[in-house]
Scaffold this active site. Structure first.
Site, PDB file in Angstrom:
ATOM      1  N   CYS A  31       1.112  -0.803   0.199  1.00 40.35           N
ATOM      2  CA  CYS A  31      -0.034  -0.212  -0.312  1.00 40.35           C
ATOM      3  C   CYS A  31       1.083   1.062  -0.231  1.00 40.35           C
ATOM      4  O   CYS A  31       1.701   1.658   1.060  1.00 40.35           O
ATOM      5  CB  CYS A  31      -0.984  -0.083   1.239  1.00 40.35           C
ATOM      6  SG  CYS A  31      -1.951   1.570   1.454  1.00 40.35           S
ATOM      7  N   CYS A  67       0.356   3.895   3.638  1.00 47.50           N
ATOM      8  CA  CYS A  67       0.823   3.198   5.220  1.00 47.50           C
ATOM      9  C   CYS A  67       1.963   4.243   5.391  1.00 47.50           C
ATOM     10  O   CYS A  67       2.696   4.528   4.042  1.00 47.50           O
ATOM     11  CB  CYS A  67       1.008   1.895   4.891  1.00 47.50           C
ATOM     12  SG  CYS A  67      -0.259   0.421   5.258  1.00 47.50           S
ATOM     13  N   HIS A 119      -4.117   1.239   7.605  1.00 40.96           N
ATOM     14  CA  HIS A 119      -4.330   0.695   6.715  1.00 40.96           C
ATOM     15  C   HIS A 119      -5.803  -0.049   6.731  1.00 40.96           C
ATOM     16  O   HIS A 119      -6.602   0.612   5.960  1.00 40.96           O
ATOM     17  CB  HIS A 119      -3.280  -0.628   6.220  1.00 40.96           C
ATOM     18  CG  HIS A 119      -3.561  -0.994   4.971  1.00 40.96           C
ATOM     19  ND1 HIS A 119      -3.389  -0.587   3.996  1.00 40.96           N
ATOM     20  CD2 HIS A 119      -4.922  -1.836   4.834  1.00 40.96           C
ATOM     21  CE1 HIS A 119      -3.776  -0.796   3.006  1.00 40.96           C
ATOM     22  NE2 HIS A 119      -4.502  -1.747   2.882  1.00 40.96           N
ATOM     23  N   ASN A 171     -14.231   8.629  -2.955  1.00 39.45           N
ATOM     24  CA  ASN A 171     -15.079   7.589  -2.935  1.00 39.45           C
ATOM     25  C   ASN A 171     -14.597   6.549  -2.285  1.00 39.45           C
ATOM     26  O   ASN A 171     -13.327   5.798  -1.997  1.00 39.45           O
ATOM     27  CB  ASN A 171     -14.516   7.062  -3.747  1.00 39.45           C
ATOM     28  CG  ASN A 171     -14.550   8.219  -5.341  1.00 39.45           C
ATOM     29  OD1 ASN A 171     -15.115   8.669  -5.499  1.00 39.45           O
ATOM     30  ND2 ASN A 171     -13.261   8.813  -6.313  1.00 39.45           N
ATOM     31  N   HIS A 176      -6.605   1.993   1.415  1.00 40.33           N
ATOM     32  CA  HIS A 176      -6.398   2.650   2.569  1.00 40.33           C
ATOM     33  C   HIS A 176      -6.838   4.237   3.160  1.00 40.33           C
ATOM     34  O   HIS A 176      -7.319   4.593   1.638  1.00 40.33           O
ATOM     35  CB  HIS A 176      -4.861   3.203   2.604  1.00 40.33           C
ATOM     36  CG  HIS A 176      -4.161   4.053   3.298  1.00 40.33           C
ATOM     37  ND1 HIS A 176      -3.152   2.604   4.099  1.00 40.33           N
ATOM     38  CD2 HIS A 176      -4.575   5.013   5.008  1.00 40.33           C
ATOM     39  CE1 HIS A 176      -2.898   3.667   5.387  1.00 40.33           C
ATOM     40  NE2 HIS A 176      -3.775   4.673   5.155  1.00 40.33           N
ATOM     41  N   HIS A 202      -8.886   7.057   2.376  1.00 41.40           N
ATOM     42  CA  HIS A 202      -8.093   8.553   1.468  1.00 41.40           C
ATOM     43  C   HIS A 202      -9.133   9.012   1.844  1.00 41.40           C
ATOM     44  O   HIS A 202     -10.147   8.343   0.704  1.00 41.40           O
ATOM     45  CB  HIS A 202      -6.545   8.123   1.112  1.00 41.40           C
ATOM     46  CG  HIS A 202      -7.155   7.719  -0.876  1.00 41.40           C
ATOM     47  ND1 HIS A 202      -7.411   6.423  -0.717  1.00 41.40           N
ATOM     48  CD2 HIS A 202      -6.981   7.808  -1.872  1.00 41.40           C
ATOM     49  CE1 HIS A 202      -7.921   5.416  -1.629  1.00 41.40           C
ATOM     50  NE2 HIS A 202      -7.370   6.662  -2.738  1.00 41.40           N
ATOM     51  N   GLN A 253      -9.869  12.722  -2.136  1.00 39.73           N
ATOM     52  CA  GLN A 253      -9.074  13.261  -2.909  1.00 39.73           C
ATOM     53  C   GLN A 253      -9.413  14.465  -3.505  1.00 39.73           C
ATOM     54  O   GLN A 253     -10.146  14.814  -2.620  1.00 39.73           O
ATOM     55  CB  GLN A 253      -9.042  12.630  -4.668  1.00 39.73           C
ATOM     56  CG  GLN A 253      -8.307  11.559  -4.426  1.00 39.73           C
ATOM     57  CD  GLN A 253      -8.451  10.562  -5.939  1.00 39.73           C
ATOM     58  OE1 GLN A 253      -7.762  11.472  -6.987  1.00 39.73           O
ATOM     59  NE2 GLN A 253      -9.587   9.600  -6.097  1.00 39.73           N
TER      60      GLN A 253
HETATM   61 ZN   LIG Z   1      -2.469   1.364   3.551  1.00 42.48          ZN
END
Ligand SMILES: [Zn+2]
Length: 385
Positions: free
Chosen positions: A89, A92, A151, A191, A202, A204, A206
């Site tokens: 990932c 991370c 994560h 999303n 993970h 997150h 944008q």
């Molecule tokens: Zn991750």
């Protein structure tokens, strides 16, 4: 930041956290935000040890003459990481033997420029032409915002303190990105769920800085201006008053925001959060309002997560006024959270009518969605008591 953000009104002491700033190996900027602002004192962003290739050139922006809409062609995005296993990932924190996009060994909230951007890496003022066959470099900026080191967490797992840091980072980025050359609108979004195209698990989001005003915003501008001409009033204020007077689609009201399912929701799950005060964007919120929004937004995400036993895919989209459009003052900050999930094992697909014509056909009433979300909140509150 060179010039003050045109919409920002921080007279109440709503100064935004200044992040710690570093650079990744290929020159991209990385920003660290902290749950406790004091934790950033003396923090020096670690160096990025990776040998990275030079950044790709700007994508190509082409205009569709039938609609006047712009399409960004970023061929380099085909190479981007797609659903990597946890041990690969890129979001991370970096370990001793595995450097990632985030050189630190741990973090609260991090923002960095996307390695595979749809817009950017440069920002320029440019006049977009309207001739047939016209194209331009897709200037602008695309950022990734990682919500924490863990994560396997989701936004709903974040504590109130972390949700508040995310809101702070969104607001700080909106203020700063709005001052960049050629940026017309800043769009923060998340999303969630592979069903709607997420390529990294993970947690997150944008942040896009568009070099033009996107189609949905153009439509909203037209509607708001028409409403002003007809009634002399602001459209979103009238929508808010209408929803509050009706009440059947209200999910929750906080001190500064109302959460409701809109009268003509297009998706099986669609919820809006609208501030009571007319404010253009996240950067214009007071510190009190940002506190209230972080708590209310986290509650909404947890309510959506509680609707089904498995995670519900969603798009959480922050609509903000464009940066410099003459009618921008008519548009108010709001969240539109949508999900195509219409039953435990059914997703709504955007088929012929929706995809080709933009004409939505609903099969879940907005009133029933609001009732389910109110029940989910009551269960959460009961469980916490
Ligand atoms: Zn991750």
């Amino acid at each position: 930041m060179s010039t003050p953000h045109p919409h920002t009104d921080l007279a109440d002491g709503g100064a935004l956290q200044e992040p710690a700033r570093g650079r990744l190996a290929d020159g991209r900027e990385i920003l660290y935000f902290f749950d406790q602002p004091g934790d950033g004192d003396g923090f020096v962003p670690p160096a990025d040890p990776r040998p990275l290739p030079v950044r790709p050139p700007a994508a190509e922006l082409r205009r569709d003459p039938l609609t006047g809409e712009w399409v960004s062609f970023a061929a380099h995005r085909q190479a981007r990481t797609h659903l990597p296993p946890a041990d690969e990932c890129p979001l991370c924190p970096s370990g001793h033997d595995r450097p990632t996009e985030i050189p630190a060994v741990g973090y609260d909230v991090v923002v960095f420029e996307n390695r595979f951007p749809s817009f950017g890496p440069d920002q320029r003022d440019q006049v977009l032409g309207d001739r047939l066959g016209v194209s331009h470099p897709a200037h602008g900026r695309c950022e990734v915002i990682a919500f924490g080191s863990a994560h396997d967490a989701s936004f709903g797992d974040l504590g109130p303190e972390r949700a508040r840091t995310v809101v702070e980072a969104w607001a700080q980025r909106t203020a700063e990105l709005s001052t960049l050359p050629g940026v017309e609108q800043v769009f923060a979004f998340e999303n969630r769920g592979a069903q709607i195209g997420v390529t990294l698990h993970h947690p997150h989001g944008q942040i896009y800085s568009y070099p033009y005003i996107p189609p949905r915003t153009i439509t909203q501008l037209k509607q708001a201006v028409t409403h002003r001409e007809r009634t002399g009033r602001n459209l979103m204020q009238d929508v808010l008053d209408f929803e509050c007077a009706d009440g059947s689609r209200i999910v929750e009201r906080t001190a500064h925001f109302t959460v409701f399912v809109p009268f003509a929701a297009r998706m099986p799950i669609e919820v809006h959060i609208v501030p009571h005060r007319h404010v253009a964007d996240l950067a214009g919120l007071t510190a009190d309002e940002r506190d209230d929004l972080a708590a209310g937004y986290l509650r909404l995400i947890r309510a959506v997560d509680a609707l089904y036993p498995t995670p519900t895919p969603y798009i959480a989209a922050w609509f903000q006024a464009p940066v410099r459009h003459p009618d921008a003052g008519e548009l108010r900050l709001h969240l539109q959270l949508t999900s195509p999930r219409r039953a435990q094992d059914k997703l709504k697909y955007l088929a012929g009518s929706e995809a080709a014509m933009g004409a939505f056909i609903g099969d879940v009433t907005p009133e029933s969605t609001a009732a389910r979300l109110r029940a989910a909140l009551a269960t959460l509150d009961g469980g916490a008591a």
